[in-house]
Design a protein around this motif. Sequence first.
Motif, PDB file in Angstrom:
ATOM      1  N   LEU A  44      -8.647  -2.863   1.540  1.00 18.90           N
ATOM      2  CA  LEU A  44      -7.615  -1.904   1.254  1.00 18.90           C
ATOM      3  C   LEU A  44      -6.634  -2.186   0.357  1.00 18.90           C
ATOM      4  N   GLY A  45      -6.514  -1.606  -0.802  1.00 26.08           N
ATOM      5  CA  GLY A  45      -5.690  -1.769  -1.795  1.00 26.08           C
ATOM      6  C   GLY A  45      -4.700  -0.688  -2.162  1.00 26.08           C
ATOM      7  N   GLY A  46      -4.805   0.256  -1.553  1.00 27.40           N
ATOM      8  CA  GLY A  46      -3.706   1.428  -1.911  1.00 27.40           C
ATOM      9  C   GLY A  46      -4.278   2.380  -2.987  1.00 27.40           C
ATOM     10  N   PHE A  53     -14.557  -2.981   2.914  1.00 24.94           N
ATOM     11  CA  PHE A  53     -13.623  -1.792   2.433  1.00 24.94           C
ATOM     12  C   PHE A  53     -12.380  -2.546   2.431  1.00 24.94           C
ATOM     13  N   LEU A  68      -5.606  -8.115   2.845  1.00 23.47           N
ATOM     14  CA  LEU A  68      -6.333  -8.180   4.247  1.00 23.47           C
ATOM     15  C   LEU A  68      -7.890  -8.143   3.585  1.00 23.47           C
ATOM     16  N   ALA A  94      -8.406   5.197  -5.746  1.00 20.12           N
ATOM     17  CA  ALA A  94      -8.232   4.287  -4.873  1.00 20.12           C
ATOM     18  C   ALA A  94      -8.417   2.791  -5.518  1.00 20.12           C
ATOM     19  N   LYS A  95      -7.246   1.891  -5.345  1.00 21.34           N
ATOM     20  CA  LYS A  95      -7.316   0.530  -5.835  1.00 21.34           C
ATOM     21  C   LYS A  95      -7.928  -0.526  -5.199  1.00 21.34           C
ATOM     22  N   ILE A 102       0.957  -1.087  -0.014  1.00 27.92           N
ATOM     23  CA  ILE A 102      -0.167   0.191  -0.030  1.00 27.92           C
ATOM     24  C   ILE A 102       0.808   1.317  -0.069  1.00 27.92           C
TER      25      ILE A 102
END
Lengths: 125, 147
Positions: free
Chosen positions: B70-72, B68, B61, B51-52, B9
Amino acid sequence: MFGIDKLTLGLVNMALNAASMRHTTIANNIANAGTEGYQPVRVNFEEQLGALGASSTARISESTLAGVRPFVEPAPVPGNKTGAAVMVDMEMVRLAQNTLLYQAILGGLGKKLAIVSAAITGGRR
Amino acid sequence: MDYATAFAISASGMLVARTRVDVTAVNLANAYSTRSADGTLFTPLQVVAAAKRADLFEGMLTRADSAFPLGGAEVVEVRRTNVPPRLVFEPHHPDADATGFVAYPGVNPVAEMVNLVAATRIYEANVAALNAAKSMALKALDIGKTS
């Protein structure tokens, strides 16, 4: 009783997971600091523990702890909705806070294990 | 501690910030370019980031129930802006039009510098997040160490 009791280790494990997850959310927020329309995220964990302590007068047990699990949720965005929603300064504060918390939990875990170790060796070095 | 995710990230955020610095450099370098590679007038470029999605990363994760992932961040496109050109009266310039005006790209040096400084700061913030992940991971290796 001095033991490697499941309750303490379970709580420590969960807290470490929550701190790790929180780090991921902070990193994600910082990475998207320049992204238009990005929704900042946060981790919900301490609220659940707090609610657990407030609702039940009994001691926290493994069964009550079973329902507690850190999860990712959208962070409330403050009133000024002009452009980027991520406040990098606040994220950096949270980052430092979270890193210290993680290390403090690990320090506490080390102390706990040292006590167990002392019990095993009978206090001898 | 899921290092791979945190590192990926932060790296994605650094990549976005670096792309913004690169594009700023291109814009500033071409402030006096009257032609671009395809012969038309160069127009200032702009980075569009988004947002990726997490499913692009391996071992993210992603709990099944997490709404949500989270992919950076990622750069979606580097697009040309439609900033009007800056007209300068230079009758002897080879690219001057019939009235003697030369069209230079409408690069705004102030805006570019602001963009440059902001991208640099964001890059630093990403590096700090990366270092924090590293120190957390290293600390986790000390579990049970008696010293």
